[in-house]
Design a protein around this motif. Structure first.
Motif, PDB file in Angstrom:
ATOM      1  N   LEU A 119       0.839  -1.211   0.000  1.00 60.00           N
ATOM      2  CA  LEU A 119       0.000   0.000   0.000  1.00 60.00           C
ATOM      3  C   LEU A 119       0.873   1.261   0.000  1.00 60.00           C
ATOM      4  CD1 LEU A 119      -2.679  -1.028   2.656  1.00 60.00           C
ATOM      5  CD2 LEU A 119      -2.742  -1.355   0.171  1.00 60.00           C
ATOM      6  N   PRO A 120       0.266   2.413  -0.334  1.00 60.92           N
ATOM      7  CA  PRO A 120       1.013   3.676  -0.244  1.00 60.92           C
ATOM      8  C   PRO A 120       1.541   3.885   1.161  1.00 60.92           C
ATOM      9  CG  PRO A 120      -1.021   4.014  -1.467  1.00 60.92           C
ATOM     10  CD  PRO A 120      -1.092   2.621  -0.910  1.00 60.92           C
ATOM     11  N   VAL A 121       2.668   4.505   1.238  1.00 62.85           N
ATOM     12  CA  VAL A 121       3.312   4.751   2.527  1.00 62.85           C
ATOM     13  C   VAL A 121       2.393   5.606   3.403  1.00 62.85           C
ATOM     14  CG1 VAL A 121       5.298   5.784   3.680  1.00 62.85           C
ATOM     15  CG2 VAL A 121       5.585   4.603   1.491  1.00 62.85           C
ATOM     16  N   GLY A 122       2.313   5.201   4.678  1.00 62.91           N
ATOM     17  CA  GLY A 122       1.527   5.970   5.642  1.00 62.91           C
ATOM     18  C   GLY A 122       0.201   5.364   5.962  1.00 62.91           C
ATOM     19  N   ILE A 123      -0.234   4.357   5.189  1.00 57.15           N
ATOM     20  CA  ILE A 123      -1.527   3.730   5.447  1.00 57.15           C
ATOM     21  C   ILE A 123      -1.332   2.573   6.409  1.00 57.15           C
ATOM     22  CG2 ILE A 123      -3.463   2.491   4.434  1.00 57.15           C
ATOM     23  CD1 ILE A 123      -3.084   4.085   1.901  1.00 57.15           C
ATOM     24  N   ASP A 124      -2.187   2.533   7.451  1.00 57.99           N
ATOM     25  CA  ASP A 124      -2.211   1.414   8.381  1.00 57.99           C
ATOM     26  C   ASP A 124      -3.512   0.668   8.220  1.00 57.99           C
ATOM     27  OD1 ASP A 124       0.212   1.458  10.205  1.00 57.99           O
ATOM     28  OD2 ASP A 124      -0.402   3.574  10.294  1.00 57.99           O
ATOM     29  N   ILE A 125      -3.448  -0.657   8.563  1.00 58.68           N
ATOM     30  CA  ILE A 125      -4.611  -1.520   8.392  1.00 58.68           C
ATOM     31  C   ILE A 125      -5.015  -2.035   9.760  1.00 58.68           C
ATOM     32  CG2 ILE A 125      -5.525  -3.572   7.255  1.00 58.68           C
ATOM     33  CD1 ILE A 125      -3.202  -3.291   5.251  1.00 58.68           C
ATOM     34  N   ASP A 181     -10.798  12.656  11.518  1.00 56.37           N
ATOM     35  CA  ASP A 181     -11.047  12.617  12.954  1.00 56.37           C
ATOM     36  C   ASP A 181      -9.730  12.772  13.694  1.00 56.37           C
ATOM     37  OD1 ASP A 181     -12.402  12.470  15.335  1.00 56.37           O
ATOM     38  OD2 ASP A 181     -13.643  10.777  14.669  1.00 56.37           O
ATOM     39  N   SER A 182      -9.878  12.974  14.988  1.00 56.70           N
ATOM     40  CA  SER A 182      -8.708  13.145  15.837  1.00 56.70           C
ATOM     41  C   SER A 182      -8.991  12.481  17.161  1.00 56.70           C
ATOM     42  CB  SER A 182      -8.387  14.621  16.045  1.00 56.70           C
ATOM     43  OG  SER A 182      -7.316  14.785  16.932  1.00 56.70           O
ATOM     44  N   VAL A 183      -8.067  11.633  17.575  1.00 54.52           N
ATOM     45  CA  VAL A 183      -8.198  10.961  18.860  1.00 54.52           C
ATOM     46  C   VAL A 183      -6.913  11.192  19.641  1.00 54.52           C
ATOM     47  CG1 VAL A 183      -8.436   8.764  20.037  1.00 54.52           C
ATOM     48  CG2 VAL A 183      -9.793   9.231  17.997  1.00 54.52           C
ATOM     49  N   ALA A 184      -7.091  11.770  20.837  1.00 58.07           N
ATOM     50  CA  ALA A 184      -5.911  12.105  21.640  1.00 58.07           C
ATOM     51  C   ALA A 184      -4.999  12.981  20.800  1.00 58.07           C
ATOM     52  CB  ALA A 184      -5.222  10.848  22.144  1.00 58.07           C
ATOM     53  N   ASP A 185      -3.737  12.640  20.666  1.00 58.64           N
ATOM     54  CA  ASP A 185      -2.810  13.421  19.847  1.00 58.64           C
ATOM     55  C   ASP A 185      -2.657  12.840  18.444  1.00 58.64           C
ATOM     56  OD1 ASP A 185      -2.341  15.149  21.931  1.00 58.64           O
ATOM     57  OD2 ASP A 185      -0.748  13.876  22.760  1.00 58.64           O
ATOM     58  N   TYR A 186      -3.575  11.919  18.071  1.00 58.78           N
ATOM     59  CA  TYR A 186      -3.451  11.226  16.787  1.00 58.78           C
ATOM     60  C   TYR A 186      -4.506  11.772  15.842  1.00 58.78           C
ATOM     61  CZ  TYR A 186      -3.315   7.423  13.356  1.00 58.78           C
ATOM     62  OH  TYR A 186      -3.213   6.709  12.199  1.00 58.78           O
ATOM     63  N   ASN A 187      -4.034  12.481  14.796  1.00 55.75           N
ATOM     64  CA  ASN A 187      -4.916  13.024  13.769  1.00 55.75           C
ATOM     65  C   ASN A 187      -4.873  12.080  12.573  1.00 55.75           C
ATOM     66  OD1 ASN A 187      -5.472  15.436  15.275  1.00 55.75           O
ATOM     67  ND2 ASN A 187      -3.413  16.126  14.725  1.00 55.75           N
ATOM     68  N   PHE A 188      -6.026  11.711  12.070  1.00 53.43           N
ATOM     69  CA  PHE A 188      -6.018  10.692  11.024  1.00 53.43           C
ATOM     70  C   PHE A 188      -7.206  10.876  10.090  1.00 53.43           C
ATOM     71  CE2 PHE A 188      -8.649   9.152  14.442  1.00 53.43           C
ATOM     72  CZ  PHE A 188      -9.750   8.584  13.813  1.00 53.43           C
ATOM     73  N   MET A 189      -7.084  10.193   8.953  1.00 58.88           N
ATOM     74  CA  MET A 189      -8.201  10.004   8.035  1.00 58.88           C
ATOM     75  C   MET A 189      -8.433   8.497   7.949  1.00 58.88           C
ATOM     76  SD  MET A 189      -7.300  12.748   5.033  1.00 58.88           S
ATOM     77  CE  MET A 189      -8.812  12.383   4.147  1.00 58.88           C
ATOM     78  N   ALA A 190      -9.688   8.063   7.911  1.00 60.30           N
ATOM     79  CA  ALA A 190     -10.013   6.627   7.946  1.00 60.30           C
ATOM     80  C   ALA A 190     -10.935   6.234   6.788  1.00 60.30           C
ATOM     81  CB  ALA A 190     -10.662   6.292   9.279  1.00 60.30           C
ATOM     82  N   THR A 225     -16.978  -8.729   9.253  1.00 54.75           N
ATOM     83  CA  THR A 225     -15.542  -8.458   9.298  1.00 54.75           C
ATOM     84  C   THR A 225     -15.240  -7.306   8.350  1.00 54.75           C
ATOM     85  OG1 THR A 225     -15.107 -10.780   9.743  1.00 54.75           O
ATOM     86  CG2 THR A 225     -13.261  -9.432   9.010  1.00 54.75           C
ATOM     87  N   ALA A 226     -14.497  -6.343   8.856  1.00 54.52           N
ATOM     88  CA  ALA A 226     -14.167  -5.160   8.054  1.00 54.52           C
ATOM     89  C   ALA A 226     -12.710  -4.795   8.255  1.00 54.52           C
ATOM     90  CB  ALA A 226     -15.053  -3.997   8.438  1.00 54.52           C
ATOM     91  N   ALA A 227     -12.237  -4.034   7.307  1.00 61.20           N
ATOM     92  CA  ALA A 227     -10.882  -3.482   7.399  1.00 61.20           C
ATOM     93  C   ALA A 227     -10.983  -1.970   7.437  1.00 61.20           C
ATOM     94  CB  ALA A 227     -10.042  -3.939   6.229  1.00 61.20           C
ATOM     95  N   VAL A 228     -10.275  -1.379   8.360  1.00 64.13           N
ATOM     96  CA  VAL A 228     -10.228   0.092   8.462  1.00 64.13           C
ATOM     97  C   VAL A 228      -8.831   0.541   8.096  1.00 64.13           C
ATOM     98  CG1 VAL A 228     -10.456   2.099   9.958  1.00 64.13           C
ATOM     99  CG2 VAL A 228     -12.007   0.152  10.249  1.00 64.13           C
ATOM    100  N   LEU A 229      -8.755   1.311   6.998  1.00 65.05           N
ATOM    101  CA  LEU A 229      -7.461   1.864   6.586  1.00 65.05           C
ATOM    102  C   LEU A 229      -7.366   3.272   7.171  1.00 65.05           C
ATOM    103  CD1 LEU A 229      -7.325   0.808   2.815  1.00 65.05           C
ATOM    104  CD2 LEU A 229      -6.621  -0.462   4.833  1.00 65.05           C
ATOM    105  N   THR A 230      -6.312   3.542   7.887  1.00 64.19           N
ATOM    106  CA  THR A 230      -6.101   4.882   8.479  1.00 64.19           C
ATOM    107  C   THR A 230      -4.815   5.485   7.949  1.00 64.19           C
ATOM    108  OG1 THR A 230      -5.004   3.888  10.386  1.00 64.19           O
ATOM    109  CG2 THR A 230      -7.353   4.327  10.596  1.00 64.19           C
ATOM    110  N   TYR A 231      -4.855   6.806   7.860  1.00 63.75           N
ATOM    111  CA  TYR A 231      -3.672   7.532   7.380  1.00 63.75           C
ATOM    112  C   TYR A 231      -3.382   8.634   8.387  1.00 63.75           C
ATOM    113  CZ  TYR A 231      -0.337   9.105   3.839  1.00 63.75           C
ATOM    114  OH  TYR A 231       0.818   9.399   3.160  1.00 63.75           O
TER     115      TYR A 231
END
Length: 813
Positions: free
Chosen positions: A187-193, A235-244, A258-264
């Motif tokens: 995947l593109p750099v920066g995406i977490d699953i 969205d933003s949780v604690a000090d973590y700013n992300f797009m999902a 069952t789902a997959a959430v990709l966060t950046y």
């Protein structure tokens, strides 16, 4: 709040700079952010596609392997014969080939023939398997993602054909952390699953994630955010700013849990640009500092000249006109300074012109009253310091109004100019010439006494002997000059000018046209006005009374008349000379009240004398103002009737100058008095305007020679000639003649020898109050006219019986 222009300018520039920088920074920031957000969105969508493709590739490989396995003859024979050992061996072989974690064979009756698992806790139930068999029976195979014991498995089911389905074989591969990390690499750099499972209560539970650090700790909070399937959520949780980006994994089952959430991580997305942002802020800060420094420099370049202009304006305000020399700039401010200097010159010129006009007469160019007052103030202050005296001469041009009305304004104006020129030509260094009003000039003489001022006044009169030539007109002018002196008459400017003006008015009636100020002629003097206020009160309270001076009939040697002379003994000031308060009474209008009071007093006194047998005639002085009262004869008659006194008992003395105040009206009043039988006498004969023709017009019966001709009669040959001539003149006109000022016996004998009818003076008696006069009458060596009680005529003093009677009555009176 900020009062200084320099501060305002710096703040304005700084504020504008900050505003522009903020707008620029905001534009760059939001443009960059939006661009990054768009890129992240696309990468998430792209990552989702890649993630699905990766799963599909694995799923396809597992299906192919399973299909091949299901068609193996040995395996099919083992299944059909229900050889469990062979089936289990085959399943292990299949699991090894595809790295499966679960494997099982199910009969057509949904009974598990064989099953293996690398985790004893993980067992696959026939419930989910039956749904997948139904799907595979229809479509040939089935795939689903199933959560077992908090693990996600991709499960694949295919039929075992011989050649018809005789059983079903399924394998399950765990989607673990290693697998999703492998997929993350694609995947593109920066995406977490993050793999999640939706529980029966609807709660989303994370199964596997590639998130690390604080983000992994906040995974539950991330999943609690409202992440909508198929949308990109910020969205933003604690000090973590992300797009999902959330997507449910494909499944042959009815329920996809069952789902997959990709966060950046947005922090990671923005981090490459943070140095740029910091650089921009640093540049902005440096720019702001530079701008403030430059603004201060510019502001000072503007405010410093403004301060110079402000100071110059304040100097103008206090009357100092200074050019601006400090501003050398060639810009608009320098141009403003040049115009300011021109304005200063203009204002200075105009103010000098205004001051000149304010302090000078426009017609003659002479100093005006304002300038005169300033000059006199200087002299007055100098007098206080040095004692130097000075005089003020007011020169009044006579008949100026007639000249202006007759010859016109321009001619009158030309005359005034010529007069001012002549005055200036004849003035010396100690003289200050000014114009006070239309026809009045003022000459100030420094270091001059009153005698010096009078000498100057005569010289000024001489220069007006020559007529003035104006516009082909030859104009004779007459002037009168009033003089006041400091400190003799006043030591203040207003009083000096005022008293010189009063003296000038008085000078118009003077023979030599020159008058020095005297308090006696000043009806406006505060002391005189105060004195006049006391006069009416003194009349009522008896402080004003009459003294009587006897007159001797030289033919009989007896006292036949008395002259009533008014006296005022002020309770505070003592004796007030008659000339002072009578003049004031005339000026203030109190003379009529004084006359009526005086007539009532003396006529009443005649009544008292007659009541005791004393027969005297009363001489009473009338003023010039009395001769303007047409009702005077009527007033006298009423008073005489009130006290039963005959008209012949009164002799009214009038001066020649009193008649000349208003000759026509005075002659009218005198004729009326004569017609009523009153005896009139010309007083102070020889000091006024006497002439034979004029005496013939007056209805007088007596002529009274002034004492100035009688006092030195015994020793002065010229006075003897004048008195003898006056007596002869009076007799020739049919008049009785009285001489006043008899101070010795020789003078009285001379007058008797000249044929004088009546005399009075200190040789006979000084003026006496009533009580003293009564004593004098008792003891006088002169005879006294008395009223007989038996109807007989006048008797002599030798009649002892009658004399005793008179003495008794006089004593009682």
């Amino acid at each position: 709040m900020f009062k200084k222009f320099q501060t305002k300018l710096v703040i304005l520039f700084a504020a504008l700079f900050v505003l522009v920088q903020a707008m620029t920074y905001s534009s760059v920031y939001f443009a960059t952010k939006n661009n990054l957000d768009d890129q992240v969105t696309e990468q998430l969508r792209y990552g989702g596609t890649v993630f699905n493709q990766a799963l599909e590739v694995r799923s396809e490989r597992w299906l192919n392997e399973t299909r091949i396995f299901s068609t193996d003859y040995g395996f099919r024979s083992a299944v059909t014969t229900y050889d469990e050992a062979t089936v289990m061996s085959a399943l292990k072989n299949l699991a090894a080939r595809v790295d499966a974690n679960l494997a099982m064979v199910v009969s057509l009756e949904n009974e598990i023939v064989a099953q293996l698992s690398d985790d004893d806790q993980v067992k696959f139930t026939t419930a989910e398997f039956s749904q997948m068999i139904e799907f595979a029976d229809e479509y040939g195979d089935a795939t689903a993602y199933i959560e077992l014991n908090n693990k996600i498995y991709q499960y694949t089911v295919v039929p075992v054909l011989a050649p018809v389905p005789v059983a079903w074989v399924g394998i399950g591969v765990q989607i673990d952390a290693a697998m999703i990390r492998d997929i993350k690499q694609t995947l593109p750099v920066g995406i977490d699953i993050t793999l999640i499972e939706r529980m029966d209560d609807g709660k989303l539970v994370p199964i596997e994630t590639t998130l690390e650090g604080d983000a992994s700790l906040a995974i539950d909070e991330i999943l609690s955010s409202a992440i909508v399937e198929g949308n990109i959520n910020f969205d933003s949780v604690a000090d973590y700013n992300f797009m999902a980006y959330k997507m449910f994994l494909p499944s042959s089952l009815d329920n996809r849990n069952t789902a997959a959430v990709l966060t950046y991580s947005l922090d990671a997305a923005y981090s490459p640009y943070m140095p740029l942002a910091y650089m921009l802020m640093l540049l902005a800060a440096l720019g702001l500092v530079s701008l403030i420094a430059g603004s201060i420099t510019v502001a000072r370049s503007v405010s410093s000249p403004l301060k110079v202009l402000t100071r110059a304006a304040r100097l103008i305000q206090i009357g100092r006109y200074e050019k601006i020399e400090k501003i050398k700039q060639k810009d608009e401010i320098g141009e403003l300074a040049n115009h300011f200097n021109q304005m200063v010159i203009g204002i200075q010129d105009r103010e000098e012109q205004i001051i000149y006009q304010a302090e000078h007469d426009l017609e003659t160019g002479l100093p005006n009253r304002k300038s005169l007052e300033k000059y006199l103030n200087i002299l007055a202050e100098n007098h206080k310091d040095t004692g130097q005296e000075f005089s003020v001469l007011q020169l009044s041009v006579g008949r100026f109004g007639d000249i202006r009305n007759t010859l016109g304004y321009e001619t009158a104006r030309g005359l005034i100019k010529n007069i001012s020129i002549r005055l200036l030509r004849n003035a010396n260094s100690n003289n200050y010439v000014a114009r006070l009003s239309t026809s009045n000039f003022c000459i100030v003489q420094e270091g001059a006494s009153i005698s010096d001022a009078k000498e100057l006044a005569f010289k000024l009169l001489d220069i007006f002997e020559e007529p003035f030539s104006v516009k082909n007109f030859t104009i004779d002018t007459n002037v009168s000059i009033g003089i006041s002196s400091c400190p003799d008459h006043a030591d203040t400017v207003d009083l000096l000018i005022q008293r010189a003006s009063i003296a000038a008015l008085h000078a118009k009636d003077s023979i030599d046209r020159i008058s020095v100020y005297d308090q006696k002629i000043d009806k406006y003097d505060p002391d005189q006005l105060s004195l006049m206020g006391d006069f009416r009160k003194s009349l009522d309270e008896g402080d004003v009374t009459f003294y009587y001076q006897p007159k001797i009939d030289l033919n009989s040697g007896r006292i036949t008349h008395v002259e009533a002379l008014v006296r005022w003994i002020h309770p505070v000031r003592g004796f007030i000379a008659p000339d002072n308060f009578i003049t004031m009474a005339e000026q203030t209008g109190h003379i009529h009240h004084l006359t009526i009071w005086g007539l009532d007093t003396v006529i009443k006194q005649l009544r008292e004398w007659e009541d005791v047998g004393i027969n005297l005639k009363m001489a009473f002085n009338l003023s010039a103002y009395d001769l303007t009262n047409r009702k005077l004869p009527e007033i006298i008659i009423k008073l005489l009737e009130k006290y039963h006194i005959p008209r012949s008992a009164m002799v009214f003395e009038v001066t020649e100058s009193a008649i000349m105040q208003d000759p026509e009206l005075a002659l009218e009043v005198l004729n009326a008095m004569d017609q009523h039988g009153f005896i009139l006498s010309i007083d102070d004969y020889g000091t006024g305007y006497s002439s034979m023709s004029y005496l013939k017009k007056l209805p007088v019966r007596e002529l009274k020679i002034d004492k100035s001709f009688v006092l030195d009669l015994a020793t002065n040959r010229e006075d003897e000639i004048l008195v003898r001539s006056a007596i002869d003149l009076g007799h020739n006109l049919g008049l009785k003649v009285t001489a006043e000022g008899v101070e010795d016996e020789k003078t009285m004998e001379l007058l008797k020898s000249f044929g004088c009818d009546t005399v009075q003076g200190f040789y006979i008696s000084k003026p006496l109050p009533v009580a003293d006069l009564n004593d004098f009458l008792k003891n006088s060596p002169f005879g006294l006219s008395v009223m007989p009680t038996s109807g007989q005529g006048t008797i002599s003093q030798s009649d002892n019986t009658l004399v005793r009677m008179l003495e008794q009555k006089l004593a009682k009176n």
